[in-house]
Motif scaffolding. Structure first.
Motif, PDB file in Angstrom:
ATOM      1  N   THR A   1      -7.933  11.677  -4.997  1.00 16.91           N
ATOM      2  CA  THR A   1      -7.124  10.578  -4.466  1.00 16.91           C
ATOM      3  C   THR A   1      -5.640  10.815  -4.667  1.00 16.91           C
ATOM      4  OG1 THR A   1      -8.966   9.112  -5.052  1.00 16.91           O
ATOM      5  CG2 THR A   1      -6.881   8.077  -4.424  1.00 16.91           C
TER       6      THR A   1
ATOM      7  N   TRP B   1       2.068   1.786  -3.537  1.00 10.91           N
ATOM      8  CA  TRP B   1       0.934   2.183  -4.378  1.00 10.91           C
ATOM      9  C   TRP B   1       0.524   3.635  -4.094  1.00 10.91           C
ATOM     10  CZ3 TRP B   1      -0.987   0.307  -8.635  1.00 10.91           C
ATOM     11  CH2 TRP B   1      -2.260   0.698  -9.052  1.00 10.91           C
ATOM     12  N   THR B   2       0.572   4.023  -2.825  1.00 17.54           N
ATOM     13  CA  THR B   2       0.243   5.409  -2.471  1.00 17.54           C
ATOM     14  C   THR B   2       1.260   6.380  -3.068  1.00 17.54           C
ATOM     15  OG1 THR B   2      -0.776   4.673  -0.406  1.00 17.54           O
ATOM     16  CG2 THR B   2      -0.142   6.990  -0.537  1.00 17.54           C
TER      17      THR B   2
ATOM     18  N   PRO C   1       0.811  -1.230   0.000  1.00 15.35           N
ATOM     19  CA  PRO C   1       0.000   0.000   0.000  1.00 15.35           C
ATOM     20  C   PRO C   1       0.838   1.272   0.000  1.00 15.35           C
ATOM     21  CG  PRO C   1      -0.863  -1.567   1.585  1.00 15.35           C
ATOM     22  CD  PRO C   1       0.454  -2.108   1.127  1.00 15.35           C
TER      23      PRO C   1
ATOM     24  N   ALA D   1      -9.649  12.924   0.539  1.00 16.88           N
ATOM     25  CA  ALA D   1      -9.693  11.603  -0.080  1.00 16.88           C
ATOM     26  C   ALA D   1     -11.111  11.096  -0.299  1.00 16.88           C
ATOM     27  CB  ALA D   1      -8.905  10.606   0.765  1.00 16.88           C
TER      28      ALA D   1
ATOM     29  N   SER E   1      -3.078  11.252  -1.693  1.00 19.53           N
ATOM     30  CA  SER E   1      -1.932  10.341  -1.570  1.00 19.53           C
ATOM     31  C   SER E   1      -0.646  11.117  -1.334  1.00 19.53           C
ATOM     32  CB  SER E   1      -1.810   9.493  -2.838  1.00 19.53           C
ATOM     33  OG  SER E   1      -2.960   8.686  -3.027  1.00 19.53           O
TER      34      SER E   1
ATOM     35  N   SER F   1       0.478   9.366  -5.824  1.00 18.17           N
ATOM     36  CA  SER F   1       0.727  10.760  -5.481  1.00 18.17           C
ATOM     37  C   SER F   1       1.273  11.572  -6.646  1.00 18.17           C
ATOM     38  CB  SER F   1       1.703  10.834  -4.296  1.00 18.17           C
ATOM     39  OG  SER F   1       2.990  10.371  -4.676  1.00 18.17           O
TER      40      SER F   1
ATOM     41  N   ALA G   1      -0.711  12.213   2.198  1.00 18.22           N
ATOM     42  CA  ALA G   1      -0.392  11.106   3.095  1.00 18.22           C
ATOM     43  C   ALA G   1       1.101  10.814   3.107  1.00 18.22           C
ATOM     44  CB  ALA G   1      -1.172   9.858   2.690  1.00 18.22           C
TER      45      ALA G   1
END
Length: 315
Positions: free
Chosen positions: A284, A51-52, A48, A278, A288, A56, A291
């Motif tokens: 998204t 993937w994040t 994850p 989000a 991201s 981004s 995050a």
């Protein structure tokens, strides 16, 4: 002599497999058992994160999975770092972190000091003090929301008495200036017992012989406190600050229960802002990048803090 379970397993194991197992070292056998858990943790945590990081750099929106995704490079990061609202949210989070940690460490250490005296009924009061930590944040949020109501809220009458406001039309979580302090009070009430338990473990790990030697040298109680108690409990205090700091940086449910993330931006922490980007605005890719920035910030600060903690332990 009756056959044991191990004898039954050994007898049921095919000879070829048994020879291979006997040829393995203890370390290899340990890795065989641990490898599935490590693989599962990597799949849950590392994938994850990768993937994040990939998302981004795009303009991906989760509510439009079939739309074309464009590569935007560092644009999301530039927009986040140049947004004054983001910095205001960071400031609100830093304010919340500082005051919750300050009060929890101060009150938690004081309570641990009192409990460590082992007075009559100390075990009973320890159980009572620890009770808030066992409650769900949703239950705590609803409970304190009732206490903050203008009609039945006890704290509203206290604050209104000192401020001269009308208690029947006053609500602590409804006042922009007092809403952050309302959250600080609730979080301190709930998690001070956690700090108290860690400090209590540190206090009870100090050998009594050290205090006896200090008394033989005619050291006062105040000097014993600053030269023995504080230095030896300091690693435990720093550990409690590390745990509570990471958890409070991710604070979400309690703030939403009390204020809904408002009013305005006074109680809008980074976790709430991230959730809004989000799952309300559905940006998204932007969320991201947000995050990733928060992850790097927490990881960097925690790494520096752990190095300082290790230096304190080595003294």
């Amino acid at each position: 002599m009756p056959e044991t379970a191990m004898d039954s397993v050994a007898r049921a194991t095919p000879p070829r497999v048994a020879r291979r197992i006997r040829g393995l070292s203890d370390r290899m056998i340990a890795w065989i058992f641990v490898a599935p858990t490590i693989f599962l943790l990597l799949a849950i945590n590392i994938f994850p994160l990768i993937w994040t990081i990939r998302l981004s750099f795009t303009n991906f929106r989760a509510n439009r999975p079939n739309a074309e995704t464009a590569w935007v490079g560092l644009r999301n990061y530039e927009r986040i770092l140049s947004d004054p609202d983001i910095w205001q949210t960071m400031q609100a989070t830093a304010h919340f972190l500082f005051w919750t940690l300050f009060f929890q460490v101060l009150i938690g250490f004081a309570l641990a000091w009192l409990i460590n005296a082992k007075f009559r009924g100390s075990n009973f009061w320890t159980t009572i003090i620890v009770l808030p930590m066992m409650l769900s944040p949703a239950v705590v949020g609803n409970f304190w929301t009732f206490l903050y109501q203008p009609q039945i809220g006890l704290f509203n009458y206290v604050v209104a008495f000192f401020s001269g406001a009308d208690p029947t039309g006053f609500t602590m979580i409804g006042e922009v200036a007092l809403a952050p302090w309302a959250i600080v009070i609730v979080d301190t009430w709930m998690w001070t017992p956690f700090v108290m338990l860690i400090c209590l473990a540190g206090l009870r790990s100090i050998p009594e012989s050290i205090y006896e030697a200090a008394e033989c040298d005619r050291a006062s109680k105040w000097r014993q406190f600053w030269t023995i108690t504080v230095p030896m409990v300091l690693p435990f205090l720093m550990l409690a600050v590390l745990f509570r700091g990471i958890e409070n940086f991710k604070m979400f449910d309690l703030v939403v229960q009390l204020t809904g993330g408002g009013p305005g931006s006074t109680t809008e922490l980074t976790s709430i802002n991230l959730k809004r980007e989000a799952f309300e605005k559905w940006r998204t890719g932007y969320a991201s990048a947000y995050a990733v920035i928060l992850f790097v910030t927490v990881f960097g600060l925690a790494s520096i803090y752990v190095k300082a903690l290790n230096k304190v332990k080595e003294r």
